[in-house]
Design a protein around this motif. Structure first.
Motif, PDB file in Angstrom:
ATOM      1  N   PRO A  54       1.886   4.306  -3.099  1.00  6.14           N
ATOM      2  CA  PRO A  54       1.665   4.741  -4.481  1.00  6.14           C
ATOM      3  C   PRO A  54       2.862   4.406  -5.367  1.00  6.14           C
ATOM      4  CG  PRO A  54       1.067   6.480  -2.950  1.00  6.14           C
ATOM      5  CD  PRO A  54       1.751   5.407  -2.150  1.00  6.14           C
ATOM      6  N   ARG A  79       0.856  -1.196   0.000  1.00  3.02           N
ATOM      7  CA  ARG A  79       0.000   0.000   0.000  1.00  3.02           C
ATOM      8  C   ARG A  79       0.892   1.247   0.000  1.00  3.02           C
ATOM      9  NH1 ARG A  79      -5.615   0.914   1.470  1.00  3.02           N
ATOM     10  NH2 ARG A  79      -5.755  -1.292   1.919  1.00  3.02           N
ATOM     11  N   GLU A 135      -3.333   3.728  -4.448  1.00  4.78           N
ATOM     12  CA  GLU A 135      -2.464   3.618  -3.276  1.00  4.78           C
ATOM     13  C   GLU A 135      -1.715   2.287  -3.223  1.00  4.78           C
ATOM     14  OE1 GLU A 135      -6.372   1.902  -1.808  1.00  4.78           O
ATOM     15  OE2 GLU A 135      -5.816   3.576  -3.075  1.00  4.78           O
ATOM     16  N   TRP A 136      -1.930   1.392  -4.198  1.00  4.51           N
ATOM     17  CA  TRP A 136      -1.300   0.078  -4.195  1.00  4.51           C
ATOM     18  C   TRP A 136      -0.316  -0.067  -5.345  1.00  4.51           C
ATOM     19  CZ3 TRP A 136      -1.587  -3.691  -0.611  1.00  4.51           C
ATOM     20  CH2 TRP A 136      -2.620  -3.620   0.330  1.00  4.51           C
ATOM     21  N   ASN A 185       2.525   5.131   6.141  1.00  4.62           N
ATOM     22  CA  ASN A 185       1.447   5.799   5.404  1.00  4.62           C
ATOM     23  C   ASN A 185       0.100   5.590   6.061  1.00  4.62           C
ATOM     24  OD1 ASN A 185       3.297   6.682   3.500  1.00  4.62           O
ATOM     25  ND2 ASN A 185       2.664   5.213   1.922  1.00  4.62           N
TER      26      ASN A 185
END
Length: 116
Positions: A62, A60, A81-82, A111
């Motif tokens: 970016p 997870r 985000e993955w 994060n």
């Protein structure tokens, strides 16, 4: 056949072990667990990394924040985000690759923790 919490293990045991080892190298910043037959790392109740099959590992973080040598290009879209990464770091020397992946796991945890 491996059954964990009532689910068939859908990830090769070597990859399960790899995620667990990388987690330890990262300083165990999350909780290693199995969810629905897959190994995952969880932080603050959120999955921050998972593995599947024989060579799929997603974090997870970016894509823009991941070393391009780790990114797997041929991947389904998981959301912004993955990022799917190479758990075996074939294009990076072994020790450097492990360090990069461990740092990436720490970043994924940070994060999520900083967002909650």
């Amino acid at each position: 056949m491996w059954i964990i919490d009532g689910y068939s293990l859908s990830t090769h045991p070597d990859l399960c072990e790899r995620l667990e080892q990388l987690h330890a190298e990262a300083g165990a910043p999350a909780t290693f667990a199995y969810r629905y037959g897959r190994p995952v790392l969880e932080a603050a109740g959120v999955i921050v990394a998972f593995a599947a099959g024989t060579h799929i590992m997603c974090v997870r973080v970016p894509r823009a924040d991941v070393d391009a040598r780790l990114v797997v290009e041929d991947r389904p879209e998981l959301g912004p985000e993955w990022t799917r990464v190479d758990p075996w770091t074939v294009d990076v020397p072994r020790a450097e690759g492990r360090a990069l992946l461990a740092a990436l796991l720490r970043r994924a945890v940070n994060n999520v923790v900083s967002a909650s």
